[in-house]
Write a protein that holds these residues in place. Structure first.
Motif, PDB file in Angstrom:
ATOM      1  N   MET A 117       0.845  -1.210   0.000  1.00 49.68           N
ATOM      2  CA  MET A 117       0.000   0.000   0.000  1.00 49.68           C
ATOM      3  C   MET A 117       0.870   1.247   0.000  1.00 49.68           C
ATOM      4  O   MET A 117       1.976   1.250   0.544  1.00 49.68           O
ATOM      5  CB  MET A 117      -0.879  -0.012   1.252  1.00 49.68           C
ATOM      6  N   LYS A 118       0.349   2.286  -0.588  1.00 53.07           N
ATOM      7  CA  LYS A 118       1.111   3.529  -0.711  1.00 53.07           C
ATOM      8  C   LYS A 118       1.578   4.023   0.669  1.00 53.07           C
ATOM      9  O   LYS A 118       0.789   4.125   1.588  1.00 53.07           O
ATOM     10  CB  LYS A 118       0.222   4.586  -1.369  1.00 53.07           C
ATOM     11  N   GLY A 119       2.879   4.310   0.758  1.00 54.52           N
ATOM     12  CA  GLY A 119       3.403   4.803   2.025  1.00 54.52           C
ATOM     13  C   GLY A 119       3.982   3.726   2.919  1.00 54.52           C
ATOM     14  O   GLY A 119       4.728   4.017   3.841  1.00 54.52           O
ATOM     15  N   SER A 120       3.631   2.463   2.684  1.00 55.57           N
ATOM     16  CA  SER A 120       4.113   1.380   3.539  1.00 55.57           C
ATOM     17  C   SER A 120       5.586   1.103   3.289  1.00 55.57           C
ATOM     18  O   SER A 120       6.105   1.410   2.219  1.00 55.57           O
ATOM     19  CB  SER A 120       3.319   0.107   3.259  1.00 55.57           C
ATOM     20  N   PRO A 121       6.268   0.487   4.269  1.00 54.73           N
ATOM     21  CA  PRO A 121       7.669   0.118   4.068  1.00 54.73           C
ATOM     22  C   PRO A 121       7.807  -0.864   2.916  1.00 54.73           C
ATOM     23  O   PRO A 121       6.922  -1.685   2.690  1.00 54.73           O
ATOM     24  CB  PRO A 121       8.046  -0.566   5.383  1.00 54.73           C
ATOM     25  N   SER A 122       8.908  -0.757   2.179  1.00 54.45           N
ATOM     26  CA  SER A 122       9.158  -1.676   1.088  1.00 54.45           C
ATOM     27  C   SER A 122      10.652  -1.651   0.773  1.00 54.45           C
ATOM     28  O   SER A 122      11.277  -0.595   0.824  1.00 54.45           O
ATOM     29  CB  SER A 122       8.356  -1.238  -0.132  1.00 54.45           C
ATOM     30  N   PRO A 123      11.224  -2.829   0.453  1.00 55.04           N
ATOM     31  CA  PRO A 123      12.658  -2.857   0.123  1.00 55.04           C
ATOM     32  C   PRO A 123      13.006  -1.904  -1.012  1.00 55.04           C
ATOM     33  O   PRO A 123      14.140  -1.433  -1.111  1.00 55.04           O
ATOM     34  CB  PRO A 123      12.881  -4.310  -0.294  1.00 55.04           C
ATOM     35  N   ASN A 169      12.333   1.015  -1.226  1.00 55.08           N
ATOM     36  CA  ASN A 169      12.599   2.360  -0.715  1.00 55.08           C
ATOM     37  C   ASN A 169      14.068   2.604  -0.396  1.00 55.08           C
ATOM     38  O   ASN A 169      14.417   3.664   0.094  1.00 55.08           O
ATOM     39  CB  ASN A 169      11.803   2.600   0.575  1.00 55.08           C
TER      40      ASN A 169
END
Lengths: 246, 390, 128
Positions: free
Chosen positions: C1-7, C9
């Motif tokens: 989901m938009k804004g969530s942590p993600s590798p 980033n």
């Protein structure tokens, strides 16, 4: 007598269910001693009623109004305009990072609050346990109670580089919550919740959490103190001997 | 047994949240809407004083009795977000000392437990207090976290089935042919879309905005937003709530909260409470008044100053002298409009009993034989409000 | 989901806007760490040259005398110093030692590193 500044608020806008985001500029005349939250609320009140943002207490006890102001996490209710821009200046306002965005500046804090609840952090504690362990507490007031320092605003999570990339990381707020729970009631706090690869060992020591915390929580210190406690405990478990007091 | 009546509450402040909890416990199907989140209006911006009733024990015993009863109940059910360190009513001037017996009699009449402390006793417990203090009463005041108190009620309601629709703005209220509220149109502010919400009854719990919402239903509620200023200092100067031993006035309460001290408040009137700028003159007045009680506060930095608009029910007298008790407007008896109730006035300390009285009226309307249970159980953790709905 | 942590980033690790000194320590440790790993791989390749006889190795070493490679070597040494000294700081704080002085320690680590790098720079480039 009061001064008036002309400033531009550049706010990151988005609607729920749409992938499109856009920057929208609002110019306003404002007393620089008013806060960033006042400016955002003025935009809502006088310019655009569709703007969404979270806020409640306006004096840094509730933790609802955290936003990114010019790339820095700020509790906007205690951030005077004067401290973040200049006359004719611009403020870029974005929602906190590392939280799912609902709309505009509103983020979904449900997972964040659940992590804190798992840690059983109390909201009220005695002065002696609410303060950090290196702080002086006068014996007369040690047992008086107060609301603890963490206002659950999420700034630390937004500033944390590890939280940027690792969804499983428990995060500085919840780990601080565990540290607080341990101080308030060592028996019911579960130190094992921090002793895993998504807990204290995931931290990579950028200390951004402590840098942005508006409320004296010092999550960086608390995470390291948890590591110390865990190492002491594990050391005694591996090599026998009596476990030192927690 | 008949179907659960559906109740729509407008306003997620203390009253709306406590009412949602009460009605849900009594078996109603409850939805709460607010244009903000929780406590985005007046409730969030209260100073956080959990009244013992002492403040009103002389001039408004009705409010005082309500306060001490609710204070005792909240101690039981909302322990999680309240600092219970008691309060002091200080006599600093001779005039205030002369008020001692009147105050004592008032407190006794209202059933508020108080204890006289002499100068030495006070200064040994609270060294920051003005050394010219002549004595004072210890009373069972406390201070709470405004958002968390409302969240505890809202979370407890939500865990039992109430639906919360934050960021939903009421656009219009529609009346059917039988003079009964039929449905309301809301804008979901997250998406910008309109939705129609039906309910058997709509309850207007919008406090200072109650007049505006009532207007949408074509009825009049005589509520005037009456803002006051609050100033939060960066340091916790006392553990007791500090009051003046006199009739309530401006800037006569310092409330410890977390690491802060908050002083309040003033009182004036406005037409529209959507944005009330902070009056720097009032801030200065508050600082001066705070220094009278705790001189060292002069050297403490101000962390925040903010305005909060109380809902004051107009009866043609000036704002300060009004009773602080709340009022439930039954628009069926008042204006012949069915399915619409307004609850306003009151204060955070009494939000539970406000909800109880309103819910009693709702039960009467639906001939629903359930009594109030909100006194009986401890509230769920405020954090559970944010649990994802199953 | 938009804004969530993600590798995905991870590039934002290296965006210094708005970040405090602690993040510079974090960024440098990541960059120098990757650099040292890369160097280790190259080092293995160099050693592999030995299997192709003395001549091949000698000509390769001759190539390494080129100033560009000397600067490369200096970068490796710089990375080693920075990574190592900041590593001591992180190690100490991870044992709960002097956590409140992490910023001071970062500054000291910076000064020591700069001194060390300067020393090697003079030593290696001065003779050339």
């Amino acid at each position: 007598m009061t001064t008036t500044w002309k400033i531009t608020l550049r706010i990151l806008r988005q609607k729920q269910g749409e992938t499109k985001t856009s920057w929208q500029d609002f110019s306003l005349d404002i007393d620089p001693d008013e806060t960033v939250l006042d400016a955002v609320e003025r935009v809502w009140a006088f310019q655009d009623r569709s703007l969404t943002f979270r806020h409640a207490c306006h004096h840094s006890t509730c933790g609802a109004c955290g936003m990114r102001v010019n790339n820095i996490e700020k509790l906007t209710c205690i951030t005077p305009i004067r401290s973040v821009t200049h006359n004719n200046g611009m403020l870029r306002i974005e929602p906190l990072r590392n939280f799912p965005i609902v709309s505009d500046l509103v983020v979904d804090v449900s997972h964040f609050f659940q992590e804190l609840e798992i840690m059983q952090a109390p909201a009220v504690s005695s002065n002696s346990t609410a303060n950090l362990d290196y702080e002086e507490v006068f014996p007369d007031v040690a047992e008086k109670e107060r609301l603890i320092d963490c206002i659950e605003c999420g700034l630390c999570v937004s500033a944390c580089p590890v939280a940027l990339t690792d969804e499983a990381y428990v995060g500085p707020a919840a780990l601080s919550g565990l540290h607080q729970a341990l101080a308030a009631n060592a028996l019911s706090a579960n130190l094992a919740l921090a002793d895993n690869h998504s807990g204290v060992w995931r931290c990579h020591s950028a200390f951004e959490c402590s840098a942005v915390c508006p409320s004296n929580v010092e999550p960086g210190y608390r995470i390291m103190d948890l590591r110390k406690k865990l190492m002491r405990k594990n050391f005694h478990q591996w090599f026998g001997g009596k476990e030192a007091g927690k | 047994m008949m179907d659960k009546p559906t109740i729509l509450i407008i306003g997620a402040g203390f009253t709306g949240c406590a009412l949602a909890y009460d009605l849900t416990l009594r078996g109603f199907s409850v939805t709460v809407v607010d244009r903000g989140e929780i406590c985005s209006g007046t409730s969030g911006r209260t100073h956080g004083l959990l009244h013992s009733g002492s403040r009103y024990c002389v001039n408004d015993p009705e409010a005082a009795v309500e306060c001490i009863e609710e204070n005792t109940i909240l101690r039981r059910i909302a322990r999680q977000c309240i600092e219970f360190n008691n309060g002091l009513f200080l006599a600093i001037s001779e005039e205030e000392l002369a008020y001692k017996e009147t105050f004592k009699a008032g407190a006794e009449k209202c059933g508020i437990p108080i204890r006289w402390m002499d100068k030495k006793d006070i200064l040994s417990r609270e060294p920051a207090i003005n050394p010219q203090v002549l004595g004072g009463f210890e009373v069972p005041d406390g201070s709470f976290d405004p958002l968390r108190l409302a969240l505890a009620f809202a979370g407890s309601a939500r865990n039992r089935g109430a639906i919360f629709l934050p960021f939903h703005q009421v656009e219009s209220i529609h009346i059917d042919g039988r003079s009964s509220v039929d449905f309301i149109i809301l804008t979901d502010r997250h998406t910008g879309r309109s939705i129609e919400q039906h309910a058997d009854m709509v309850i207007n719990a919008t406090g200072a905005w109650a007049g505006k919402i009532a207007e949408m239903a074509g009825v009049n509620v005589p509520v005037i937003p009456s803002p006051g200023v609050m100033v939060a200092f960066e340091k916790r100067m006392s553990n007791y709530v500090v009051n003046r031993l006199s009739l309530p006035g401006d800037g006569d309460i310092i409330i410890p909260q977390r690491r802060m001290s908050v002083i309040g408040t003033t009182s004036f009137e406005v037409n529209d409470a959507d944005y009330i700028p902070v009056d720097q003159g009032m801030v200065k007045e508050m600082v001066d008044r705070a220094i009278e009680m705790i001189p060292a506060i002069a050297r403490v930095k101000i962390r925040a100053s903010y305005m909060s608009a109380r809902p004051l029910i107009q009866t043609g007298t000036n704002a300060r002298s009004l009773s602080r008790t709340f009022k439930v407007f039954d628009h069926e008896t008042d204006h012949g409009l069915k399915g619409f109730i307004t609850i306003t006035g009151g204060k955070a300390t009494t939000c539970r009993v406000m909800a109880e009285k309103t819910a009693d009226l709702v039960c009467e309307k639906f001939a629903w034989r359930k009594t109030c249970q909100t006194k009986d159980f401890e509230l769920d953790s405020y954090r559970t409000f944010y649990n994802r709905q199953a | 989901m938009k804004g969530s942590p993600s590798p995905r980033n991870f590039l934002q690790w290296f965006d210094p806007r708005g970040r405090s000194a602690g993040s510079w320590g974090f960024m440098l440790n990541r960059i120098t760490g990757l650099g040292l790993v890369l160097y280790l791989a190259m080092h293995m390749i160099v050693l592999f040259q030995l299997t192709r006889g003395a001549e091949a190795y000698d000509s390769f070493i001759q190539l390494m005398k080129n100033p560009i490679f000397i600067i490369g070597e200096l970068l490796v040494i710089a990375a080693g110093i920075m990574h190592g000294i900041n590593g001591i700081r992180i190690g100490l704080t991870s044992f709960g030692i002097a956590v409140r002085y992490q910023l001071t320690m970062l500054i000291i680590a910076g000064i020591i590193s700069a001194g060390g790098i300067l020393f090697f720079a003079i030593h290696m480039l001065g003779g050339a």
